[in-house]
Structure formats: C-alpha cells, structure tokens
Design an enzyme around this catalytic site. Structure first.
Site, PDB file in Angstrom:
ATOM      1  N   GLY A 298       0.828  -1.197   0.000  1.00  0.00           N
ATOM      2  CA  GLY A 298       0.000   0.000   0.000  1.00  0.00           C
ATOM      3  C   GLY A 298       0.864   1.250   0.000  1.00  0.00           C
ATOM      4  O   GLY A 298       1.928   1.269  -0.613  1.00  0.00           O
ATOM      5  N   LEU A 299       0.421   2.262   0.734  1.00  0.00           N
ATOM      6  CA  LEU A 299       1.138   3.536   0.814  1.00  0.00           C
ATOM      7  C   LEU A 299       1.417   4.115  -0.564  1.00  0.00           C
ATOM      8  O   LEU A 299       2.509   4.577  -0.845  1.00  0.00           O
ATOM      9  CB  LEU A 299       2.452   3.376   1.587  1.00  0.00           C
ATOM     10  CG  LEU A 299       2.320   3.080   3.070  1.00  0.00           C
ATOM     11  CD1 LEU A 299       3.696   2.973   3.701  1.00  0.00           C
ATOM     12  CD2 LEU A 299       1.514   4.154   3.778  1.00  0.00           C
ATOM     13  N   CYS A 300       0.444   4.005  -1.447  1.00  0.00           N
ATOM     14  CA  CYS A 300       0.635   4.638  -2.744  1.00  0.00           C
ATOM     15  C   CYS A 300      -0.640   5.360  -3.136  1.00  0.00           C
ATOM     16  O   CYS A 300      -1.113   5.278  -4.258  1.00  0.00           O
ATOM     17  CB  CYS A 300       1.070   3.625  -3.794  1.00  0.00           C
ATOM     18  SG  CYS A 300       0.120   2.113  -3.762  1.00  0.00           S
ATOM     19  N   GLY A 301      -1.221   6.063  -2.168  1.00  0.00           N
ATOM     20  CA  GLY A 301      -2.375   6.897  -2.464  1.00  0.00           C
ATOM     21  C   GLY A 301      -3.581   6.076  -2.864  1.00  0.00           C
ATOM     22  O   GLY A 301      -3.801   4.980  -2.347  1.00  0.00           O
TER      23      GLY A 301
END
Lengths: 288, 137
Positions: free
Chosen positions: A86-89
C-alpha cells in the site's frame, strides 16, 4: 490547550514520521525513474505488435484461430493487476473500484500483486490463480499469467478475459482501465498512436500472404502478443505504483513538515509566554 | 507512386531503426528475401541473422534476432528481440554471450529455459557472423 510537554512529544513523533516518509519518497523516486523508463521504452514495441495483430487478424481470409473465437459471454475472467504494498495513495483503490463492477457470480479473478489477491479474498470473489511480479517485471512473470488466462479460455471455462490494471500517463496521473484481452481483437478502450482506425482497417479488404502459412505465423504472433500484452501491463502498473508512491510520500512529508512548523510555533509561543510570566512574577516580587 | 519503403525495426527496449529505404534484404523462414516498394502484403517470421537496408546508395547492415515481419506496399515493420547495427556490435561481448549460452546448453534445462538459451545463442551467433563478414579489410 496542550501543555508544553505534549507539544514537545508531538513534534518529536511527527518529525520521525517525516523522516520515514522522506526516506520512502527517495526510494520510490529512484525506482520510479527506472520503472517509468522501462514502461515508456516498451511502448513502441507493444504498439507495433498490436498493429501487426490487427492487420494480421483482419486479413486472415478463411482461416481462423481458437484464440480469436468470439463466444457469448457466460463466464469471464479478469486479470487484476495491483501493487504488492500500500502507501501509494488511491492507486489500488481505483483499480479495485473498476474490478468491483464485475458480476460476483460469473467472474473469476487472476491476480498479480499481493494487494489484488487480498482484495479478491476480502470481497469474497472467486480466485482462479494468483501471481506475483518483481520490481522490474520479467518475461517469465508475464508468460505465466498469459498462459493461465489462455488455458482458461481455450478450455472454455471462460468466454472472455479482461485486464484490469493501471495505465501510466505521467508522474501525477495514472488511469485505472479495463481492457479486452481474449478473444484477441480490437482494444477499443485505448487510443493507440500511429494506428489506423478500425473502419480504415475494415475498408481495405485485401488479404495478406503468410509465410510459411497462416497457422504458423498467427500462432507465433498471438503467443508473443498475449505475453507482451501482460508484460506491458505489468510495466505500466509498476511505473504507476512507484509514481503514486513517490507523490503520496512527498505529500506526507510536506504535510508533516507543515505540522512541525505549526507545532513549533505553538511551542515557542507557550515557552515565551511562560518566560514572560516568570519574569513578571520575579519583577512583581521585587517591587513588593 | 512511392519508391521508398518505410523500414521500422523495433525491439522491446527501443526503436532501433526508422527510416525510408529503397530495399530491404532479410532472412525469412523460407529463405532470404529482398523487398522492394510495392511489395504484396505479406507476413512472415524473421530468422536470426543478417539484414540489409539499402538507402541512398549505401547499405546498412544489421544483426537481428528472431521475430515477425509485416510487409505492405510502402512499409516494412520488423519486431524482433534484438537488432544491432553492424558498426555497433561488440565482438568480445557477443563472443562471451555465445560461450555462456553454449555452456548452459550442457546443463539440464527446462523447456522454457532451453528456448531462451537457444534464442540467446542465435542472437550472439547472428552478431558474430555479421561482424566478421564486415570487418575492415
């Protein structure tokens, strides 16, 4: 009103978060450059292969190939390509929104990337196979996915295969798309530069010669086409992922720094206020 | 009437060649073929080896891998896994790649690995043969 100790603690925690997001931003930025380069470098080849596929399959004459066969769609497979992390908007969420439009009962999923498999499991959809792909996707990764989809289609377990993935536009823009994969035909959802329109293609009815024969050439063409299709989709997905991660980590770092600024201001104000208060108390004590 | 062909050679990494040429000679599955403008529409497989593009009175030589060729009356499009101009071939590197591939052929390989090793062997052999033929006298 926060006490001075609380403020100090918050500043410390926010700045360590900022440090982490900054580091992730740097990592994503360097991976992004490489991923973008390979996605863009792969495009001319993919476009030309697509053009040849269109030219070849519209000019086959009598001959047909099982992978070209259009059937009534009772069951379809979706190749869902998403990131591993994750951590990609909104990147993964956007792809999943497109994927969730497919009917629950009549759709099986082939997933690439850990998040895609998690999505299918979480929402109780049917999973046919799951695959992983490396940071710089290899041909063997895409060949495995293509082979799996082709088998499902040829065994008539599904009548149509679509690809749901992210198409890389630029660092700030990535489009979630659903594209036709099998049966092999025109990809109408995508504008491909340098390509004649389908009408022009149909208008010119000349058949083509094939050497040594249509069977061999078309089989060779299609197997390459299907592998490369997935390969390019993986390259685009990787480029999009790294770009989205870079941008969202940059935003996170920026807002953390903003927060630190605000908190420091508040902290200094209170500190100043305390000092002034103490001074006033001392001064007050002296005059008495 | 056009008297040139648009020759495009594209590999997965880059567009290697994109120019108007007068004639193209290449190695198809059924032997060498020379292609002039106004050729009939034809699609065939490309064999690893040498190809020549004739342009303004001089010849460009290239080493190519296997791939697909699409010929129309004014265009030759070549999709291949490798294309190197003769002057850019690094003989030492190609020789090294050939030996590496030849060595791997001795091992037990899965059919998929075998295909990729064979392809890389064919690529390095194509480069070497083109280079050796065009060595400066």
């Amino acid at each position: 009103m926060h006490s001075i100790r609380d403020l100090r603690r918050r500043i410390r925690s926010v700045s360590s978060t900022a440090q982490i997001t900054k580091a992730m931003q740097m990592v994503a930025a360097s991976k992004m450059r490489k991923a973008q380069q390979s996605a863009l470098a792969g495009r001319p080849f993919a476009y030309l292969l697509y053009r040849i596929q269109r030219e070849a399959t519209t000019r086959l004459g009598e001959f047909s190939h099982p992978l070209l066969e259009k059937r009534d769609v009772r069951k379809r497979a979706v190749i869902l390509i998403a990131a591993d992390k994750g951590l990609c908007g909104a990147l993964n969420g956007n792809v999943f929104r497109v994927a969730s439009r497919f009917d629950l009962q009549s759709t099986v999923f082939i997933t690439a990337g850990r998040k895609a498999a998690q999505f299918v499991a979480r929402t109780g959809r049917q999973l046919a196979a799951k695959f992983e792909y490396a940071d710089s996707p290899r041909f063997s990764d895409s060949a495995a996915i293509a082979a799996c989809a082709r088998d499902l289609f040829l065994r008539k377990e599904v009548d149509q295969v679509q690809v749901v993935a992210t198409r890389f536009v630029n660092t700030l823009t990535q489009d979630p798309i659903a594209l036709d994969y099998l049966p092999v035909g025109a990809i109408t959802e995508l504008k491909i530069p340098g390509m004649e329109s389908e009408e022009e293609l149909k208008a010119d009815e000349a058949e083509s010669l094939f050497e040594p024969n249509p069977e061999t050439v078309v089989a060779y063409l299609l197997s390459h086409y299907l592998n490369l299709y997935i390969h390019q989709a993986l390259l685009d997905a990787k480029a999009s992922e790294q770009s989205a991660r870079m941008v969202s980590m940059k935003n996170a770092t920026d807002s953390a720094n903003h927060l630190i600024h605000d908190l420091s201001l508040e902290y200094n104000k209170q500190r100043q206020g305390n000092i002034t208060k103490e001074l006033l108390e001392i001064a007050g004590g002296q005059t008495e | 009437m056009a008297n040139t062909l648009k020759l495009e050679i594209v590999t997965p990494d880059a567009t290697v060649y994109s120019e108007d040429v007068e004639m193209v000679t290449l190695e198809g599955v059924e032997g060498e073929m020379g292609i002039y403008p106004q050729h009939v529409r034809l699609m065939t497989q490309l064999m690893p080896g040498e190809m020549v593009a004739q342009k303004g009175g001089h010849d460009d030589f290239l080493a190519v891998g296997e791939g697909l060729v699409e010929i129309t009356n004014d265009r030759v499009a070549i999709l291949t896994d490798m294309a190197v101009r003769a002057e850019n071939i690094d003989e030492a590197k190609a020789e090294e790649a050939r030996q590496r591939a030849a060595a791997r052929l001795q091992e037990q390989l899965s059919s998929q690995d075998l295909a990729s090793v064979n392809a890389s062997l064919a690529r390095s052999l194509a480069q070497l043969s083109v280079k050796r033929r065009h060595r400066r006298p």
